[in-house]
Each structure stands twice: as structure tokens, then as C-alpha cells.
Write a protein that holds these residues in place. Structure first.
Motif, PDB file in Angstrom:
ATOM      1  N   ARG A   1      59.634  39.875  35.044  1.00  0.00           N
ATOM      2  CA  ARG A   1      58.474  40.741  34.877  1.00  0.00           C
ATOM      3  C   ARG A   1      57.706  40.921  36.190  1.00  0.00           C
TER       4      ARG A   1
ATOM      5  N   ALA B   1      58.930  48.927  18.784  1.00  0.00           N
ATOM      6  CA  ALA B   1      57.682  49.490  19.299  1.00  0.00           C
ATOM      7  C   ALA B   1      57.830  50.978  19.603  1.00  0.00           C
TER       8      ALA B   1
ATOM      9  N   CYS C   1      53.313  49.654  35.702  1.00  0.00           N
ATOM     10  CA  CYS C   1      54.229  49.165  34.685  1.00  0.00           C
ATOM     11  C   CYS C   1      53.619  49.322  33.297  1.00  0.00           C
ATOM     12  N   PRO C   2      54.403  49.807  32.333  1.00  0.00           N
ATOM     13  CA  PRO C   2      53.917  49.853  30.947  1.00  0.00           C
ATOM     14  C   PRO C   2      54.056  48.467  30.319  1.00  0.00           C
ATOM     15  N   GLN C   3      53.944  48.385  29.018  1.00  0.00           N
ATOM     16  CA  GLN C   3      54.127  47.106  28.336  1.00  0.00           C
ATOM     17  C   GLN C   3      55.573  46.647  28.497  1.00  0.00           C
ATOM     18  N   VAL C   4      55.749  45.390  28.906  1.00  0.00           N
ATOM     19  CA  VAL C   4      57.080  44.852  29.184  1.00  0.00           C
ATOM     20  C   VAL C   4      57.389  43.713  28.211  1.00  0.00           C
ATOM     21  N   PHE C   5      58.517  43.829  27.520  1.00  0.00           N
ATOM     22  CA  PHE C   5      59.021  42.740  26.680  1.00  0.00           C
ATOM     23  C   PHE C   5      60.089  41.985  27.467  1.00  0.00           C
TER      24      PHE C   5
ATOM     25  N   ARG D   1      55.904  54.205  17.985  1.00  0.00           N
ATOM     26  CA  ARG D   1      55.149  55.132  18.836  1.00  0.00           C
ATOM     27  C   ARG D   1      55.656  56.564  18.656  1.00  0.00           C
TER      28      ARG D   1
ATOM     29  N   PHE E   1      57.288  51.671  26.777  1.00  0.00           N
ATOM     30  CA  PHE E   1      57.731  50.290  26.605  1.00  0.00           C
ATOM     31  C   PHE E   1      58.980  50.023  27.433  1.00  0.00           C
TER      32      PHE E   1
ATOM     33  N   ASP F   1      62.643  44.443  20.527  1.00  0.00           N
ATOM     34  CA  ASP F   1      61.201  44.704  20.581  1.00  0.00           C
ATOM     35  C   ASP F   1      60.915  46.120  21.064  1.00  0.00           C
TER      36      ASP F   1
END
Length: 423
Positions: free
Chosen positions: A72, A102, A86-90, A106, A64, A98
Motif C-alpha cells: 500500500r 465494493a 490513491c483511492p480506497q485500497v484493499f 458503487r 477501489f 473486496d
């Protein structure tokens, strides 16, 4: 209670907040120097250093990422240019929160039974929400963001879910924690208490004195940002460096020490130690003093914050005793540098006065760097805002946010209206 990585012999799941800043990049050096010891699950940054963040993503492979600014698309392009994905981006003001939530979830799935470590290296009071999130999620908090404790006060302490959940990363508070640990009967981070009384007489915070040590107020008229940013010992970010020049940082550290170690403000002393070798001290009720000494390198308290109470090998070179050296200590010049006394006043007035002090200081530091106010106006104006504030005895988070907003607005008003000819 979840086990520590030290107890299990496993890796330490880590979440790095403020990963592209001074604390974050030095934490990366510690992690790189101990392969297999850490697993970075999440990182967050402000978003002003896209290339650095992209390199961290490719090298550390976090699950994350959070960025405060909406960059982004730029980040995805930069990561792909380095051959990564890229992994999940907040994105947004709550991106770090966030990432914490997360990543802790995990880490619980990947490392059941282990306590993940959140290193909060964010600069400023904006780090409060991330501090609260880390505590509420049950992570161990390696706290380099002193402002969040200063601002949040009892809210932060009440959010703790187990003793020792907060491990200080500021070199001064890490030093105090180490000194206290040497005197406790059960290893921990609180003041040693025997038969219902504390054995601690005083905490002593050391200060380098910054770039203006030894100067009078008159000699500091007209100094520029470039001069204030030329710290003689430490390599830090611009805000922390300016705070060091005014000794506001030592005032914030006094408040932090009061909150962390439950020692009354009048028993927290600041002394100027220009060599920056002794990082702080504890004076005991019998007259003995325990100190922690090491070269001025933030990697040591960062590493200790990541693995407390275990020590990693070879974090920095130890002091040598084969050559002559000299350590000197001198009292703080409170007339030229009134910030420590101002902090002691603020923490004694109410639970919201420290939040006001910090918020006003952030405005003034930005204004000084931008050339809008002189150096002498920083603490003078912060003091004016603090003394105008009507405190709240038992504040909620909304009360603290309101106090910060008021302080921010009032400080900006004073900056716009300021008359700085004699400074």
C-alpha cells in the motif's frame, strides 16, 4: 433483472481483476480505444507491477483498488509521483473479492438498473473466490480465469443468478459461444436445444500446438524454460505460455467447455491449428460445422466479453481475402502431449479431480520455471497426483480447498523426491 448497457445506451461499469497482467492490460487498450463507453469502478492486481498499477489508477480513476501483497505505501508513493491520489485500497488474499463487492455496490449507486461487468483476468485457481463473489453480487462475469471454473465446477454454476451471467473470454470459448449464438433460436450462451434435444454434436477446440509442435517425447528431453516460453503465435503470461507448451491449457479448456456448455467430455475434441486463425468450432447434428475466425488478438474476445452480445467497432483488423492463405488442422499427438486425455480422465472421475489437476500443475509449472524439474516432468507428475486422488462426489467449497491443498502438498513432495536424469 437489471438492464445491460447495450439496452440503455449507457456506459458499462467495469471491474478489472488482474489489471496489470496480460488480460488486464489488453482490456485497458480496448477501454482506451472506446472513450466514454466504459467506466472502470475498481481494479485489482497481485502487486508485483506497482508502476503499471499506479499509472492505471491515475488514468482510470477507479474508486477501489486491491493488491494481494501489502504494498500500500509503495503504491501511494507511486501514484502521488504521477500527480494522482490513491483511492480506497484493499490489501491481502481477499483484496480482489473486496474490490468486487465494493465496486458492484458503487456501480449500483452510480448506474442504477445497469449490470456491471467483472473481468476476471487473475491467473490460477486463486481466482475462484473472485469468480464466486462476482456471481453472487449479480454482476456479469467476463471470465478469462478458466482455472476458477475448472476448480469450482458446480459451485460456480450454482452461484449464477441469471442465464448468460458468465461470458467466456478465452479465445476458444468465446469462439464457441459465438458459434452457438449463430445457431440458437433465442440469443444466448447455452447449447441450442430443439424439442428437448441438443443440436450440437461436438465442440472442437483448436490449439496452436505451442513451441514444441511436431516434436517427439524423445526430442523434448532437456528443453528449458526459455524455449517453452517462446510461443509462436500468442503473447501471454508465463504460466499460460508454459501450459500452452504442454497442452495442459487445452485440457483445462476441455473441462471449462464441458462446464460452460453442458457438452459431454467425449464430445469435446482438440485439434492442432498452428495458424491460430480459427479459434474453435461447433459441429452440428446434421453434419454442418460453424467456426469463428479472426487474427490471433485477445482484444476481440476481451471486448466481446465486456459488451456481450453487442460488438464494438474497430477492435481489430479483420482477415483479408485478397491474398492466398492456408489453414491446416492436425490431430493432437496424445503420446507426446497426454494432457488433454488426462483432463478428460479427471473430469470424468469426480468433481474434485479437476481441482487437483490444476493445483498440481501450478506447482509443477513454478518448479519448471525455477529450473527444479524438467519439462517432461510437468504432465507426468501432475498425472501421478491426479491418479492418487480420492475424489468427492458432491464437494463443498471446503472439500475443494482441501483437495487443492492436498494436491499442492503432494506435488511438492514429488518435486523434492523426483529423479529427473532420464528427462
Amino acid at each position: 433483472m437489471l438492464a445491460s448497457a447495450e439496452q440503455s445506451g449507457s456506459v458499462v461499469p467495469v471491474i478489472l481483476l488482474g489489471s496489470t497482467g496480460s488480460i488486464g492490460t489488453q482490456a485497458r487498450e480496448v477501454i482506451d480505444a472506446h472513450p466514454g463507453r466504459f467506466h472502470v469502478v475498481g481494479v485489482s492486481a497481485g502487486g508485483s507491477s506497482i508502476e503499471v498499477l499506479a499509472e492505471q489508477i491515475v488514468a482510470l480513476a477507479p474508486a477501489f483498488v486491491g493488491v494481494a501483497r501489502d504494498v500500500r505505501e509503495e503504491l501511494v508513493v507511486a501514484v502521488r509521483a504521477l500527480g494522482g491520489q490513491c483511492p480506497q485500497v484493499f490489501v491481502g488474499e481477499q483484496a480482489s473479492v473486496d474490490v468486487v463487492r465494493a465496486s458492484v455496490e458503487r456501480a449500483g449507486e452510480d448506474y442504477p438498473g445497469l449490470v456491471p461487468v467483472v473481468l476476471n483476468g487473475i491467473t490460477g485457481g486463486v481466482g475462484l473466490s473472485s469468480t464466486l463473489a462476482a456471481l453472487e453480487c449479480g454482476a456479469r462475469l467476463a471470465l478469462a480465469n478458466k482455472e476458477s471454473l475448472v476448480v469450482g465446477g458446480a459451485l460456480v454454476k450454482n452461484a449464477m443468478r441469471f442465464p448468460g451471467q458468465i461470458v467466456p473470454v478465452d479465445s476458444e470459448h468465446s469462439a464457441i459461444a459465438q458459434a452457438l449464438a449463430s445457431g440458437v433460436h433465442e440469443r444466448g450462451l447455452t447449447s441450442p436445444v430443439v424439442s428437448g434435444r441438443s443440436e450440437v454434436a461436438d465442440l472442437v477446440l483448436t490449439a496452436s500446438g505451442g513451441p514444441f509442435r511436431g516434436r517427439t517425447r524423445e526430442q523434448l528431453r532437456g528443453v528449458r524454460a526459455q524455449q517453452a516460453l517462446a510461443h509462436p503465435t500468442w503473447q501471454m503470461g508465463p504460466v499460460v505460455t508454459i501450459n500452452s507448451s504442454t497442452l495442459i491449457n487445452k485440457g483445462l479448456e476441455l473441462i471449462e467447455a464441458h462446464l460452460l456448455f453442458d457438452v459431454a467430455p467425449e464430445h469435446i475434441i482438440a485439434t492442432v491449428h498452428p495458424q491460430s486463425i480459427v479459434h474453435s468450432m461447433v459441429t452440428w447434428c446434421d453434419g454442418a460445422t460453424t467456426l469463428q475466425a479472426s487474427p490471433p488478438d485477445m482484444r476481440l474476445p476481451i471486448a466481446l466479453g465486456l459488451t456481450w452480445p453487442e460488438r464494438l467497432e474497430g477492435v481489430e483488423k479483420p482477415l483479408t481475402w485478397t491474398a492466398a492463405s492456408q489453414w491446416t488442422f492436425e490431430p493432437v499427438d496424445n503420446e507426446t502431449f497426454p494432457a488433454v486425455d488426462l483432463a478428460r480422465f479427471a473430469v470424468g472421475e469426480s468433481a474434485t479431480h479437476p481441482a487437483v489437476l490444476n493445483a498440481a500443475n501450478e506447482v509443477l509449472v513454478d518448479a519448471f520455471i525455477a529450473g527444479e524439474v524438467p519439462w517432461l516432468a510437468i504432465v507426468d507428475t501432475v498425472s501421478a497426483v491426479v491418479h492418487e486422488h480420492t475424489g468427492v462426489v458432491d464437494p463443498s467449497l471446503d472439500d475443494i480447498v482441501a483437495a487443492q491443498r492436498w494436491a499442492d502438498q503432494r506435488a511438492r513432495e514429488l518435486v523434492r523426491a523426483g529423479q529427473w536424469k532420464d528427462m
